[in-house]
Design a protein around this motif. Structure first.
Motif, short mmCIF file in Angstrom:
data_model
loop_
_atom_site.label_atom_id
_atom_site.label_comp_id
_atom_site.label_asym_id
_atom_site.label_seq_id
_atom_site.Cartn_x
_atom_site.Cartn_y
_atom_site.Cartn_z
N SER A 198 0.83 -1.21 0.00
CA SER A 198 0.00 0.00 0.00
C SER A 198 0.87 1.26 0.00
CB SER A 198 -0.92 0.01 1.23
OG SER A 198 -0.16 0.03 2.43
N SER A 199 2.18 1.07 0.03
CA SER A 199 3.14 2.18 -0.05
C SER A 199 3.36 2.55 -1.51
CB SER A 199 4.46 1.79 0.60
OG SER A 199 4.29 1.38 1.94
N PRO A 200 4.02 3.68 -1.78
CA PRO A 200 4.36 4.04 -3.17
C PRO A 200 5.19 2.93 -3.83
CG PRO A 200 4.66 5.92 -1.72
CD PRO A 200 4.34 4.77 -0.83
N PRO A 201 5.06 2.76 -5.15
CA PRO A 201 5.67 1.63 -5.85
C PRO A 201 7.17 1.47 -5.66
CG PRO A 201 4.07 2.71 -7.27
CD PRO A 201 4.19 3.56 -6.04
N TRP A 202 7.90 2.60 -5.45
CA TRP A 202 9.35 2.43 -5.31
C TRP A 202 9.72 1.64 -4.06
CZ3 TRP A 202 7.17 7.43 -5.33
CH2 TRP A 202 7.09 8.06 -4.08
N PHE A 203 8.83 1.69 -3.03
CA PHE A 203 9.08 0.88 -1.84
C PHE A 203 8.93 -0.61 -2.14
CE2 PHE A 203 8.10 4.88 0.52
CZ PHE A 203 9.27 4.93 1.28
N TRP A 204 8.14 -0.96 -3.15
CA TRP A 204 8.02 -2.37 -3.52
C TRP A 204 9.38 -2.92 -3.96
CZ3 TRP A 204 3.15 -2.20 -7.23
CH2 TRP A 204 2.08 -1.60 -6.55
N ILE A 205 10.16 -2.07 -4.61
CA ILE A 205 11.46 -2.50 -5.13
C ILE A 205 12.53 -2.46 -4.05
CG2 ILE A 205 13.22 -2.12 -6.88
CD1 ILE A 205 10.49 -2.98 -7.97
N ILE A 206 12.61 -1.36 -3.28
CA ILE A 206 13.72 -1.19 -2.34
C ILE A 206 13.35 -1.56 -0.91
CG2 ILE A 206 14.69 0.65 -3.77
CD1 ILE A 206 13.63 2.65 -1.66
N GLY A 207 12.05 -1.71 -0.61
CA GLY A 207 11.64 -2.05 0.74
C GLY A 207 11.59 -0.84 1.67
N ARG A 208 11.21 -1.10 2.92
CA ARG A 208 11.04 -0.02 3.89
C ARG A 208 12.19 0.03 4.90
NH1 ARG A 208 6.10 2.29 3.53
NH2 ARG A 208 6.37 3.19 5.62
N GLY A 209 13.21 -0.76 4.69
CA GLY A 209 14.43 -0.65 5.49
C GLY A 209 14.43 -1.39 6.81
N GLY A 210 13.29 -1.89 7.24
CA GLY A 210 13.24 -2.58 8.53
C GLY A 210 11.97 -3.37 8.71
N SER A 211 11.77 -3.87 9.92
CA SER A 211 10.65 -4.78 10.19
C SER A 211 9.73 -4.23 11.26
CB SER A 211 11.18 -6.16 10.60
OG SER A 211 11.93 -6.73 9.57
N PHE A 212 9.09 -3.13 10.94
CA PHE A 212 8.03 -2.62 11.80
C PHE A 212 6.87 -2.22 10.91
CE2 PHE A 212 5.70 0.83 13.86
CZ PHE A 212 5.33 0.19 15.04
N ALA A 213 5.69 -2.73 11.24
CA ALA A 213 4.50 -2.41 10.45
C ALA A 213 3.33 -2.15 11.36
CB ALA A 213 4.18 -3.57 9.50
N GLU A 214 2.45 -1.29 10.94
CA GLU A 214 1.23 -1.01 11.69
C GLU A 214 0.13 -0.65 10.70
OE1 GLU A 214 1.68 2.37 14.23
OE2 GLU A 214 2.89 3.49 12.78
#
Length: 460
Positions: free
Chosen positions: A336-352
């Motif tokens: 549900s993040s912008p598409p570039w995050f699909w490629i590079i990820g969010r950098g860590g393991s925290f989600a809410e």
């Protein structure tokens, strides 16, 4: 680096500077002498290990199961990371490997896929930098770090056998402590509910049973590896005793996935070494045990049976004790993040976020290593990590085709490790915890060197 600056001259210059600083600290700040002595001792050992990478690899890898028993000795928190002895040892090992990479470049094991994977992970954290993301990246770097130095040390058959023998001896200690927990001599560290009844789960006095089971997933196949090589009756007796006690300890952990993985790993090993009748016998014993203890097994694996019967879905709170919710949360947060995050990820393991049918939820562990890597380092990072595992598998297959017995057994061992870690990665996160990753990438390093020497050199 200046070609005249050899490892020995580097150590000499460093020692001179260290002793000078130490003398000044003692002279002007005597109250800090004890702290300074500790730092001096650490520096001396660091230099010793830089000059002797064989002892560094053997000592660190074989004593890590014992070091992890000190998990209670903690220091102040850094973000969500508790600083403890294991963390300090991991950072120390990474620093030594960094020095080795500068001073002994010809003894480094390099692999393009792994380097690209680490570079992608670093880039992802750089884009979404935070203390927690840096901490997770450091865990990853520590976990894979021995790949770069272990190969040349353990490619020698005698040295690899020594490493395996001492690792099994080291792991036999928490296995023994597990029985003291079961007998009530030592307290349980982890309690759970099974069939609405609270039970203690043995852990070898580690914080969680999985810390013990992951070590057994490596060392039980290693024990079978040694049984294919050793003829001494007392060594063989010790190995069979270790295997038997380890399997009992595994049962007492009540760790469902580990029980399945170890059972599958034993059968797979027997098939790989062409002991087909033994594999069939073991499988038959499993069937008998399932038949005799079906009600208990049904209780242990109720989540899986509920899924098969259609009572729950993958993303339901009732699937695998809430893991389905975590999987949905992390996947939904990423995509549900912008598409570039699909490629590079969010950098860590925290989600809410909001989970349909459950409500708002936040968590820092997806309990699935592939989803964790996908969320943290994107499609690019996950794809490269899978490519690393596939390359290990391909090289192992090639080694199994050789006439050299050591190469074939190494290939068998790595295939069992890969199958076990892939299955375990569905419910836990092996590459997030250095101890879980060290032995996979150490064996991968040996496999890589062995493949280049025994297979690739002949092709070229």
């Amino acid at each position: 680096m200046d070609q005249n600056l050899t490892p020995k001259s580097f150590v000499g210059i460093t020692l001179g500077g260290v002793f000078l600083i130490f003398a000044l600290v003692i002279m002007f700040f005597p109250l800090y002498g004890l702290v300074a002595s500790g730092f001096l001792l650490a520096i001396l050992f660091t230099l010793y290990f830089v000059l002797s990478p064989i002892k560094f690899v053997l000592i660190f890898l074989t004593t890590k199961p014992l070091i992890d028993l000190t998990w209670r000795w903690s220091f102040p928190m850094l973000g969500r990371q508790e600083i403890n002895i294991q963390a300090l040892i991991g950072i120390w090992a990474l620093a030594i490997i960094g020095l080795l990479s500068i001073l002994q470049t010809k003894r480094l094991v390099l692999k393009a896929e792994l380097i690209v994977f680490l570079a992608l992970a670093f880039s992802s954290v750089l884009v979404s930098i935070s203390i927690d993301n840096i901490n997770e990246l450091l865990r990853l770097f520590v976990g894979v770090s021995f790949f770069f130095v272990a190969g040349y040390v353990l490619d020698n058959e005698e040295m690899f056998d020594r490493f395996v023998q001492w690792l099994i001896v080291s792991v036999s200690i928490p296995v023994s402590l597990s029985f003291l927990q079961f007998l009530g001599v030592l307290p349980f560290e982890y309690w759970d509910y099974l069939d609405f009844e609270q039970v203690g789960r043995v852990s070898g006095t580690y914080q969680h049973p999985v810390n013990l089971t992951i070590l057994l997933i490596y060392t039980i196949p290693m024990a079978f590896y040694l049984l294919c090589k050793l003829n001494s009756w007392y060594y063989r007796l010790f190995l069979w005793l270790f295997i038997g006690l380890s399997l009992v300890a595994m049962l007492l952990t009540y760790h469902r996935v580990s029980l399945f993985v170890v059972s599958l790993g034993i059968i797979l090993w027997m098939v790989l070494v062409k002991r087909y009748k033994v594999a069939l016998l073991i499988f038959s014993l499993y069937v008998v045990v399932i038949f005799l203890f079906f009600d208990r097994i049904l209780t242990l694996y109720s989540s899986a049976f509920d899924l098969l019967e259609g009572k729950v879905s993958f993303f339901d709170v009732g699937f695998l004790r809430g893991r389905g919710v975590n999987w949905y949360l992390f996947l939904n947060t990423l995509f549900s993040s912008p598409p570039w995050f699909w490629i590079i990820g969010r950098g860590g393991s925290f989600a809410e976020g909001f989970v349909p049918g459950y409500g708002y939820w936040s968590f820092d562990e997806p309990h699935n290593d592939f989803i964790r890597i996908l969320h943290a380092y994107g499609v690019a990072g996950l794809g490269m990590y899978i490519l690393v595992l596939l390359s290990f598998f391909w090289m192992s297959i090639q080694l199994r085709c050789l006439e050299d017995n050591f190469s074939r057994l190494l290939g068998n061992l790595m295939i069992v490790f890969l199958g076990s870690i892939v299955i375990m990665s569905l419910t836990i996160e092996p590459t997030r915890y250095p101890t879980m990753a060290w032995y996979l990438f150490t064996t991968g390093s040996v496999i890589t060197i062995r493949y280049r020497r025994m297979v690739k050199s002949k092709v070229v």
